[in-house]
Design an enzyme around this catalytic site. Structure first.
Site, short mmCIF file in Angstrom:
data_model
loop_
_atom_site.label_atom_id
_atom_site.label_comp_id
_atom_site.label_asym_id
_atom_site.label_seq_id
_atom_site.Cartn_x
_atom_site.Cartn_y
_atom_site.Cartn_z
N ASP A 78 0.97 -1.34 -0.03
CA ASP A 78 -0.06 0.22 0.07
C ASP A 78 0.92 1.04 0.13
O ASP A 78 2.06 1.29 0.35
CB ASP A 78 -0.77 0.02 1.22
CG ASP A 78 -2.12 1.05 1.16
OD1 ASP A 78 -2.38 1.31 0.02
OD2 ASP A 78 -2.46 1.38 2.26
N GLY A 117 -0.01 5.50 -4.18
CA GLY A 117 -0.74 6.73 -4.56
C GLY A 117 0.05 8.10 -3.80
O GLY A 117 0.22 9.09 -4.48
N ARG A 118 0.04 7.75 -2.31
CA ARG A 118 0.58 8.72 -1.60
C ARG A 118 1.94 9.15 -1.85
O ARG A 118 2.38 10.24 -1.82
CB ARG A 118 0.26 8.23 -0.10
CG ARG A 118 -1.09 8.78 0.33
CD ARG A 118 -1.52 7.87 1.47
NE ARG A 118 -1.68 6.71 1.35
CZ ARG A 118 -1.70 5.70 2.25
NH1 ARG A 118 -1.71 5.92 3.55
NH2 ARG A 118 -1.94 4.44 2.11
N HIS A 150 2.61 3.95 -8.64
CA HIS A 150 2.32 2.44 -8.91
C HIS A 150 3.59 1.66 -9.71
O HIS A 150 3.96 0.61 -9.49
CB HIS A 150 0.91 2.10 -9.74
CG HIS A 150 -0.10 2.62 -9.04
ND1 HIS A 150 -0.31 1.91 -7.94
CD2 HIS A 150 -1.13 3.26 -9.43
CE1 HIS A 150 -1.49 2.44 -7.35
NE2 HIS A 150 -2.14 3.26 -8.22
N SER A 162 -7.57 -5.72 -5.42
CA SER A 162 -8.19 -6.28 -4.44
C SER A 162 -9.73 -6.30 -5.36
O SER A 162 -9.76 -5.32 -6.16
CB SER A 162 -8.48 -5.31 -3.26
OG SER A 162 -9.24 -3.91 -3.57
N THR A 163 -10.49 -6.96 -4.98
CA THR A 163 -12.06 -7.03 -5.42
C THR A 163 -12.59 -5.41 -5.47
O THR A 163 -13.55 -5.06 -5.89
CB THR A 163 -12.84 -7.91 -4.92
OG1 THR A 163 -12.63 -8.00 -3.55
CG2 THR A 163 -12.48 -9.40 -5.26
N GLU A 164 -12.19 -4.65 -4.35
CA GLU A 164 -12.62 -3.40 -4.53
C GLU A 164 -12.07 -2.29 -5.11
O GLU A 164 -12.48 -1.21 -5.31
CB GLU A 164 -12.49 -2.90 -2.62
CG GLU A 164 -13.49 -3.42 -1.66
CD GLU A 164 -13.22 -4.97 -1.62
OE1 GLU A 164 -11.97 -5.56 -1.57
OE2 GLU A 164 -14.48 -5.86 -1.69
N ARG A 209 -11.99 2.52 -8.46
CA ARG A 209 -10.99 3.59 -8.56
C ARG A 209 -11.29 3.98 -10.02
O ARG A 209 -11.88 3.23 -10.96
CB ARG A 209 -9.50 3.14 -8.58
CG ARG A 209 -8.99 2.81 -7.08
CD ARG A 209 -7.89 2.44 -6.99
NE ARG A 209 -7.44 2.24 -5.59
CZ ARG A 209 -6.52 2.37 -4.89
NH1 ARG A 209 -5.30 2.60 -5.63
NH2 ARG A 209 -6.16 1.85 -3.46
N LEU A 229 11.15 -20.46 -4.39
CA LEU A 229 9.89 -19.74 -3.70
C LEU A 229 8.81 -19.90 -4.47
O LEU A 229 8.55 -19.94 -5.52
CB LEU A 229 10.64 -18.00 -4.02
CG LEU A 229 9.74 -17.17 -3.21
CD1 LEU A 229 9.63 -17.21 -1.92
CD2 LEU A 229 9.80 -15.93 -3.85
N LEU A 275 -6.96 -4.75 7.15
CA LEU A 275 -6.47 -5.79 6.28
C LEU A 275 -7.01 -5.56 4.84
O LEU A 275 -6.44 -6.27 3.90
CB LEU A 275 -7.14 -7.31 6.45
CG LEU A 275 -6.49 -8.04 7.81
CD1 LEU A 275 -7.12 -9.37 8.10
CD2 LEU A 275 -5.06 -8.49 6.91
C1 IPE Z 1 -5.32 -2.91 -0.50
O1 IPE Z 1 -4.97 -1.42 -0.59
C2 IPE Z 1 -5.33 -3.38 -1.66
C3 IPE Z 1 -4.06 -3.66 -2.18
C4 IPE Z 1 -2.95 -3.15 -1.64
C5 IPE Z 1 -4.01 -4.20 -3.52
P1 IPE Z 1 -6.24 -0.14 -0.90
O2 IPE Z 1 -5.56 0.94 -0.66
O3 IPE Z 1 -7.08 -0.43 -1.65
O4 IPE Z 1 -7.15 -0.43 0.63
P2 IPE Z 1 -7.95 0.57 1.47
O5 IPE Z 1 -8.78 1.20 0.45
O6 IPE Z 1 -7.00 1.48 1.98
O7 IPE Z 1 -8.90 -0.11 2.45
C1 IPE Z 2 -1.59 0.49 -3.21
O1 IPE Z 2 -1.45 1.66 -3.46
C2 IPE Z 2 -1.59 -0.13 -4.76
C3 IPE Z 2 -3.01 -1.02 -4.86
C4 IPE Z 2 -4.25 -0.50 -4.09
C5 IPE Z 2 -3.15 -1.19 -6.55
P1 IPE Z 2 -2.41 2.61 -3.20
O2 IPE Z 2 -2.93 3.05 -4.88
O3 IPE Z 2 -3.61 2.24 -2.44
O4 IPE Z 2 -1.85 3.94 -2.54
P2 IPE Z 2 -2.41 5.02 -1.75
O5 IPE Z 2 -2.99 4.16 -0.36
O6 IPE Z 2 -3.58 5.58 -2.15
O7 IPE Z 2 -1.27 5.79 -1.17
MG MG Z 3 -4.12 2.49 -0.65
#
Ligand code: IPE
Ligand code: IPE
Ligand code: MG
Length: 231
Positions: free
Chosen positions: A8, A11-12, A25, A53-55, A59, A119, A183
């Site tokens: 994670d 983006g930030r 990314h 993720s499925t969520e 985006r 691995l 999680l």
């Molecule tokens: C979790 O990160 C999914 C992945 C790292 C692939 P997200 O950034 O999507 O999760 P939330 O939205 O903060 O819960």
């Molecule tokens: C995790 O980084 C990568 C994916 C979820 C695909 P994010 O894109 O969630 O980065 P933040 O949380 O917005 O910083």
């Molecule tokens: Mg994130």
């Protein structure tokens, strides 16, 4: 030892530098190669990376498309090296929602590396722990319906055996980068007794040194699984 990583903070990492999220990314995808390569020397036998993720479909379309492009690139660029390094690649998640060409690449990579004994690398794409349990439940229920499985024979092992991680051990350690303490639908079933670690760096800054430090800290944890220390 099985380590799961919720990668994670891409983006930030980018926006805090005035860059587009996709740049983050891209940097994140670059980290994957290094972490995979260095896992065996840290005693990691299975590495599960949460990539999408499925969520994450919620985006913006261009971000989702950019991520899909990175998956294509990752598989294309690393196929031979992963095979040469004896890595066995498997995918977790519902592949049916992914583009056909990505699915073909995934199948090819999994098939090419299926006999490798180094691995175990699991890449979770369109993965959700709840979705995985739903899919497992459906397949168990269909066996009960057609008479190949009896209701009384359903056990924890039956459920484990129908998850995407079947035949693999549960994660010993789950690492989530970038500071969120949740999680986000990762390994809902399998994480029952996992240890958690939340290093305070974004995924693009997750270096070998940070990884090593996490594993060092893990070694000092006491895991009792509900029992009490018998010493
Ligand atoms: C979790 O990160 C999914 C992945 C790292 C692939 P997200 O950034 O999507 O999760 P939330 O939205 O903060 O819960
Ligand atoms: C995790 O980084 C990568 C994916 C979820 C695909 P994010 O894109 O969630 O980065 P933040 O949380 O917005 O910083
Ligand atoms: Mg994130």
């Amino acid at each position: 030892m099985h380590v799961g990583i919720i990668m994670d903070g891409n983006g930030r990492w980018a926006t805090s530098r005035g860059l587009a999220r996709l740049v983050g990314h891209k940097r994140g995808a670059g980290r994957v190669k290094d972490i995979v390569k260095n896992s065996p020397q840290l005693g990691v036998t299975t590495l599960t990376l949460y990539a999408f993720s499925t969520e994450n479909w919620k985006r913006a379309a261009h971000e989702v498309e950019g991520l899909m492009k990175l998956f294509r690139g990752y598989m294309q660029n690393n196929l031979l090296e992963l095979h040469e390094k004896n890595v066995r690649v498997r995918f977790l998640g519902d592949a049916s929602a992914l583009a056909q060409d990505i699915r073909s690449q995934m199948e090819h990579l999994a098939d090419l590396t299926k006999d490798n004994s180094g691995l175990n690398l699991n890449i979770a794409i369109n993965y959700g722990g709840r979705d995985e349990i739903v899919r497992a439940t459906r397949s168990i229920a269909s066996k009960v319906l057609d008479g190949t499985l009896s209701l009384d024979d359903i056990s924890e092992d039956t459920i484990c055996g129908h998850l995407d991680t079947r035949e693999q051990a549960d994660p010993d350690l789950i690492i989530r980068t970038a500071g969120e303490l949740r999680l986000s639908n990762f390994m809902t079933w399998q994480s029952a007794y996992s240890e958690f670690m939340f290093p305070n760096v974004s995924w693009p800054d997750f270096t070998f040194e940070v990884y090593q430090k996490c594993l060092g800290e893990f070694t000092g944890r006491v895991r009792q699984y509900g029992a009490i220390d018998s010493k």
